[in-house]
Enzyme design. Structure first.
Site, PDB file in Angstrom:
ATOM      1  N   HIS A  40      41.037  10.146  50.631  1.00 48.78           N
ATOM      2  CA  HIS A  40      41.799   9.697  49.463  1.00 48.78           C
ATOM      3  C   HIS A  40      42.983  10.621  49.223  1.00 48.78           C
ATOM      4  O   HIS A  40      43.060  11.308  48.210  1.00 48.78           O
ATOM      5  CB  HIS A  40      40.893   9.668  48.215  1.00 48.78           C
ATOM      6  CG  HIS A  40      39.750   8.725  48.352  1.00 48.78           C
ATOM      7  ND1 HIS A  40      39.924   7.396  48.629  1.00 48.78           N
ATOM      8  CD2 HIS A  40      38.411   8.911  48.279  1.00 48.78           C
ATOM      9  CE1 HIS A  40      38.741   6.803  48.706  1.00 48.78           C
ATOM     10  NE2 HIS A  40      37.811   7.709  48.522  1.00 48.78           N
ATOM     11  N   CYS A  96      29.690  10.675  57.927  1.00 46.84           N
ATOM     12  CA  CYS A  96      29.200  12.041  57.716  1.00 46.84           C
ATOM     13  C   CYS A  96      27.684  12.088  57.966  1.00 46.84           C
ATOM     14  O   CYS A  96      26.949  11.197  57.503  1.00 46.84           O
ATOM     15  CB  CYS A  96      29.509  12.455  56.291  1.00 46.84           C
ATOM     16  SG  CYS A  96      28.743  14.002  55.850  1.00 46.84           S
ATOM     17  N   HIS A 128      32.528   1.576  45.495  1.00 43.49           N
ATOM     18  CA  HIS A 128      32.900   2.748  46.296  1.00 43.49           C
ATOM     19  C   HIS A 128      32.325   2.558  47.702  1.00 43.49           C
ATOM     20  O   HIS A 128      31.194   2.057  47.862  1.00 43.49           O
ATOM     21  CB  HIS A 128      32.331   4.018  45.654  1.00 43.49           C
ATOM     22  CG  HIS A 128      32.778   5.282  46.335  1.00 43.49           C
ATOM     23  ND1 HIS A 128      32.244   5.692  47.538  1.00 43.49           N
ATOM     24  CD2 HIS A 128      33.720   6.193  46.003  1.00 43.49           C
ATOM     25  CE1 HIS A 128      32.838   6.813  47.907  1.00 43.49           C
ATOM     26  NE2 HIS A 128      33.741   7.140  46.987  1.00 43.49           N
ATOM     27  N   GLU A 130      31.001   4.462  49.944  1.00 43.26           N
ATOM     28  CA  GLU A 130      29.670   5.021  50.253  1.00 43.26           C
ATOM     29  C   GLU A 130      28.569   4.179  49.595  1.00 43.26           C
ATOM     30  O   GLU A 130      27.513   3.943  50.195  1.00 43.26           O
ATOM     31  CB  GLU A 130      29.579   6.473  49.763  1.00 43.26           C
ATOM     32  CG  GLU A 130      28.264   7.111  50.161  1.00 43.26           C
ATOM     33  CD  GLU A 130      28.009   8.437  49.460  1.00 43.26           C
ATOM     34  OE1 GLU A 130      28.908   9.289  49.442  1.00 43.26           O
ATOM     35  OE2 GLU A 130      26.906   8.608  48.930  1.00 43.26           O
ATOM     36  N   THR A 166      26.663  10.669  46.961  1.00 44.49           N
ATOM     37  CA  THR A 166      26.737  12.111  47.251  1.00 44.49           C
ATOM     38  C   THR A 166      27.779  12.868  46.424  1.00 44.49           C
ATOM     39  O   THR A 166      27.673  14.081  46.272  1.00 44.49           O
ATOM     40  CB  THR A 166      27.054  12.357  48.740  1.00 44.49           C
ATOM     41  OG1 THR A 166      28.276  11.707  49.048  1.00 44.49           O
ATOM     42  CG2 THR A 166      25.958  11.868  49.650  1.00 44.49           C
ATOM     43  N   CYS A 203      25.734  15.825  47.323  1.00 46.06           N
ATOM     44  CA  CYS A 203      26.077  16.746  48.400  1.00 46.06           C
ATOM     45  C   CYS A 203      26.452  18.107  47.833  1.00 46.06           C
ATOM     46  O   CYS A 203      27.298  18.201  46.940  1.00 46.06           O
ATOM     47  CB  CYS A 203      27.236  16.160  49.205  1.00 46.06           C
ATOM     48  SG  CYS A 203      27.788  17.271  50.482  1.00 46.06           S
ATOM     49  N   SER A 232      38.773  10.470  42.928  1.00 40.64           N
ATOM     50  CA  SER A 232      37.950  10.680  41.723  1.00 40.64           C
ATOM     51  C   SER A 232      37.448  12.119  41.693  1.00 40.64           C
ATOM     52  O   SER A 232      37.336  12.730  40.634  1.00 40.64           O
ATOM     53  CB  SER A 232      36.793   9.686  41.659  1.00 40.64           C
ATOM     54  OG  SER A 232      36.144   9.620  42.886  1.00 40.64           O
ATOM     55  N   ASN A 233      37.187  12.677  42.878  1.00 37.87           N
ATOM     56  CA  ASN A 233      36.774  14.083  42.961  1.00 37.87           C
ATOM     57  C   ASN A 233      37.923  14.979  42.454  1.00 37.87           C
ATOM     58  O   ASN A 233      37.710  15.963  41.760  1.00 37.87           O
ATOM     59  CB  ASN A 233      36.414  14.381  44.424  1.00 37.87           C
ATOM     60  CG  ASN A 233      36.244  15.839  44.710  1.00 37.87           C
ATOM     61  OD1 ASN A 233      37.100  16.451  45.327  1.00 37.87           O
ATOM     62  ND2 ASN A 233      35.138  16.403  44.265  1.00 37.87           N
TER      63      ASN A 233
HETATM   64  S1  SF4 Z   1      31.106  15.272  50.370  1.00 36.52           S
HETATM   65 FE1  SF4 Z   1      29.287  15.850  51.551  1.00 36.52          FE
HETATM   66  S2  SF4 Z   1      28.354  13.889  52.082  1.00 36.52           S
HETATM   67 FE2  SF4 Z   1      30.441  13.430  51.448  1.00 36.52          FE
HETATM   68  S3  SF4 Z   1      31.616  13.464  53.334  1.00 36.52           S
HETATM   69 FE3  SF4 Z   1      31.725  15.520  52.485  1.00 36.52          FE
HETATM   70  S4  SF4 Z   1      30.064  16.670  53.481  1.00 36.52           S
HETATM   71 FE4  SF4 Z   1      29.669  14.482  53.768  1.00 36.52          FE
END
Ligand code: SF4
Length: 297
Positions: A40, A96, A128, A130, A166, A203, A232-233
């Site tokens: 992103h 991942c 999302h 994931e 995660t 995670c 969003s992170n």
């Molecule tokens: S945040 Fe964690 S689970 Fe997500 S892609 Fe990165 S290492 Fe993998």
């Protein structure tokens, strides 16, 4: 002026691995399609586009044949693998490993829940990538919860197995867990924890960032936070910086720096999201140093 880049900011290993895989594949000069944004961050997507990476949607995938498609770190539902095999598409799977393991856990739990008429609940953002991949492990039956009102869709008289996307917040997950437990106890006279299985699948690459970033933000006079507005992170981590250091600014690249921010400042911290490339933070740090030199001249 002292400019420090936060060494804990930038890509998690999952994103790092996916980008490396894409770059290796593109060395042959062949076009590589990627299902959704590889990361992103618009600046990184632009850089990889120049090397031959083409972002496609799920709809586009249905019409592609005889080509290579990269699966990004977020992972994909089983349906994507079926479409690829029907259309002679070679998948370059950069899911991942942490996400793959979680998909597997969700699938196994779903098989158990189906047998006991239970429910799989995922704390995550609907739509999302994931979450789509995780829901795919449950034939689309998982209940996605993000807000308190989403809890209404759970049948509290039946068993529940809870997981988390995660990248969600740990605090938010434990809040949801407590609310589900409370509602189950209120509904079932003979509530047993065996009916409720909560799995903190957040995670640690993400959850560890917050305390590290808090410390970094406290140590600097001002914080320049670099991220795409889509992340969003990025939004969540910027609010952590802002709470610790009022002088925190959100930018997408060095062109958005405002020289007035740095007047009378001696310590500048540059940091970013799990989707912010290190090269971009370095560009920003260099541009700040130039501003510092012109102020001093
Ligand atoms: S945040 Fe964690 S689970 Fe997500 S892609 Fe990165 S290492 Fe993998």
């Amino acid at each position: 002026m002292e400019v420090t880049i936060d060494q804990n900011s930038g890509y998690c290993f999952g994103v790092e691995f996916a980008i490396q895989m894409a770059e290796d594949e593109m060395e042959s000069g062949e076009t590589l399609f990627c299902l959704g944004d590889i990361v992103h961050n618009d600046m990184e997507v632009k850089r990889l586009h120049a090397k031959g990476l083409r972002i496609i949607t799920r709809e586009d995938l249905l019409h592609l044949k005889d080509c290579k498609v990269l699966i990004r770190a977020h992972g994909e539902p089983p349906e994507t693998y079926q479409i690829a095999s029907q259309n002679n598409i070679e998948l370059v799977d950069a899911s991942c490993p942490v996400v793959l393991k979680l998909q597997n856990r969700v699938k196994n739990a779903f098989d158990v829940m189906e047998a006991s008429e239970g429910q799989i609940v995922i704390y995550g953002q609907p739509g999302h990538a994931e979450v789509i991949g995780l829901t795919g492990q449950t034939k689309g039956k998982a209940i996605i919860i993000m807000h308190d009102e989403d809890l209404e869709r759970i049948d509290f008289t039946k068993p529940v197995t809870l997981f988390s996307q995660t990248t969600k917040s740990t605090q938010g997950f434990y809040r949801m867990k407590a609310m589900i437990e409370e509602r189950m106890k209120a509904t079932q006279q003979d509530f047993q924890t065996i009916n409720f299985n909560a799995n903190d699948s957040i995670c640690r690459q993400v959850s560890n960032r917050e305390p590290q970033l808090k410390k970094f933000a406290q140590e600097q006079d001002i914080i320049i936070f670099v991220s795409s507005k889509k992340s969003s992170n990025g939004k969540a981590l910027f609010s952590v910086c802002k709470a610790e250091n009022e002088q925190s600014y959100f930018i997408t690249n060095e062109e958005e720096l405002v020289p007035d921010w740095f007047e009378g400042t001696s310590k500048v911290g540059v940091c970013g999201a799990t989707s912010t490339p290190m090269w971009l933070m370095k560009n920003v740090a260099d541009a700040i140093r130039l501003i510092g030199e012109s102020c001093a001249a």
